[in-house]
Design an enzyme around this catalytic site. Structure first.
Site, PDB file in Angstrom:
ATOM      1  N   ASP A  91       0.859  -1.184   0.000  1.00  0.00           N
ATOM      2  CA  ASP A  91       0.000   0.000   0.000  1.00  0.00           C
ATOM      3  C   ASP A  91       0.894   1.233   0.000  1.00  0.00           C
ATOM      4  OD1 ASP A  91      -2.260   1.729   0.234  1.00  0.00           O
ATOM      5  OD2 ASP A  91      -3.313   0.226   1.423  1.00  0.00           O
TER       6      ASP A  91
ATOM      7  N   PHE B 279      -0.400   0.321  -6.683  1.00  0.00           N
ATOM      8  CA  PHE B 279      -0.847  -0.769  -7.550  1.00  0.00           C
ATOM      9  C   PHE B 279      -0.959  -0.331  -9.009  1.00  0.00           C
ATOM     10  CE2 PHE B 279      -4.728   0.205  -4.811  1.00  0.00           C
ATOM     11  CZ  PHE B 279      -5.165   1.275  -5.596  1.00  0.00           C
TER      12      PHE B 279
ATOM     13  N   ARG C 100     -12.077  -4.437  -1.561  1.00  0.00           N
ATOM     14  CA  ARG C 100     -12.702  -3.117  -1.735  1.00  0.00           C
ATOM     15  C   ARG C 100     -11.721  -2.101  -2.322  1.00  0.00           C
ATOM     16  NH1 ARG C 100     -17.750  -2.034  -0.318  1.00  0.00           N
ATOM     17  NH2 ARG C 100     -18.892  -3.375   1.118  1.00  0.00           N
TER      18      ARG C 100
ATOM     19  N   HIS D 243     -13.674  -0.865  -6.531  1.00  0.00           N
ATOM     20  CA  HIS D 243     -14.825   0.052  -6.559  1.00  0.00           C
ATOM     21  C   HIS D 243     -14.407   1.515  -6.419  1.00  0.00           C
ATOM     22  CE1 HIS D 243     -15.872   0.302  -1.946  1.00  0.00           C
ATOM     23  NE2 HIS D 243     -14.587   0.453  -2.165  1.00  0.00           N
TER      24      HIS D 243
END
Length: 339
Positions: free
Chosen positions: A203, A228, A243, A246
């Site tokens: 992340d 990413f 999640r 989205h």
């Protein structure tokens, strides 16, 4: 329709229109951690609560009375305050607590972006219209709110992390990489249940830096900063996207998935953990459509998707949708493998 029916609908719609007022009061008491200051099964005087919260008793009483009218807290005519079943859910130590949701949904970033929702109807990005920057840049520049977001994700009331851990067999994996894994709660839930695998959170630098050493399960969870939209760590047996998709447009989703595909070895699996939206609102849950609209408020082109739409995204990125696993949570586990 009878007069009584018309009046009932009018009252119900009136409360929906003014729902923002209730949301704001819920955030206020959550910011004060007020529910945690009322003992389970006990009664407090509003003056004592006000002192504990460093606020004035009269305005606090007015807020609590308004919330009690909606079943949140019990307030007596003498100013006594006790818990109701709903206010118990605002305690931080309550299982599946809504404390973090009360603070997140109406936090300044979300609140102001929703105020610019109309810009989405012209193809715009409400968060950009409200703040002059994208959602993730906003979170980088407002670290306290970003940590509220991380806490909310770790305690989202769909229990997706716990549900994921019990709904899929991770026992054969050696390495599980959680792409956009936030504060590592999903990996903690999985690795506590399955002793064999190791985990890696991938992340943003500021996100992984906020994961303390004592939250890494004695070294079983590693962290790596990155995006990413760039190459992701290679060699995992299972990649998680919980999640994440989205939050992004179709083109961005395909780019993320292709980066995952480039890192995926033969036999590895990609698990997308998302709500699958029902095209017919008469058959779906209201919360699903609210999340869908929230994605529009935060990112413009971001949205929830149907199972068919997930399959199309995966095919475009070199994956094949193998199955969609329904869980006890609103989220599904969409399992895909490399084509």
């Amino acid at each position: 329709m009878t007069h009584d029916g018309t009046e009932s609908d009018r009252e119900a719609l009136d409360l929906l229109i003014r729902g923002f007022q209730v949301s704001r009061m819920l955030r206020l008491v959550a910011d004060l951690a007020l529910a945690d200051k009322i003992p389970r099964g006990g009664i407090c005087n509003v003056s004592d609560l006000a002192t504990a919260c460093s606020v004035l008793p009269t305005p606090l009483l007015r807020v609590l009375r308004a919330l009690a009218a909606f079943g949140v807290f019990r307030v007596g005519a003498d100013g006594s305050v006790a818990h109701s079943p709903r206010s118990m859910l605002l305690r931080m130590d309550e299982p599946n607590s809504l404390h973090h949701g009360a603070r997140f949904w109406t936090a300044p970033g979300s609140w102001q972006a929703w105020g610019a929702l109309d810009s989405a109807l012209a193809g715009g990005d409400p968060n950009q219209a409200a703040w002059g920057m994208g959602r993730f840049q906003y979170l980088r520049e407002h670290p306290a709110e970003a940590r509220t977001f991380d806490a909310f994700m770790a305690n989202f009331p769909d229990r997706r992390h716990q549900t994921l851990a019990v709904s899929y067999d991770f026992s054969g994996a050696k390495l599980i990489v959680d792409i956009g894994g936030g504060n590592a709660e999903a990996l903690r839930q999985i690795l506590k249940r399955f002793p064999g695998p190791r985990g890696l959170v991938f992340d943003r630098d500021d996100v992984v830096a906020a994961i303390p050493p004592d939250a890494r399960l004695d070294g079983r969870i590693e962290v790596r900063g990155g995006s990413f939209f760039d190459p992701v760590p290679e060699g995992a047996d299972i990649y998680l996207l919980i999640r994440v998709l989205h939050n992004w447009s179709e083109d961005d989703c395909i780019r993320i998935l292709r980066n995952c595909r480039n890192a995926t070895k033969p036999g590895a699996r990609l698990l997308i953990v998302e709500q699958i939206i029902e095209p017919d609102p008469a058959l779906g849950q209201p919360s699903g459509y609210l999340v869908d609209t929230h994605m529009m408020a935060m990112f413009g082109a971001a949205r929830e998707r149907t199972e068919t739409e997930f399959g199309e995204l995966l095919q475009s990125a070199g994956f094949a949708l193998e199955r969609a696993i329904e869980t006890a949570s609103p989220v599904w586990i969409i399992e895909a493998g490399p084509r």
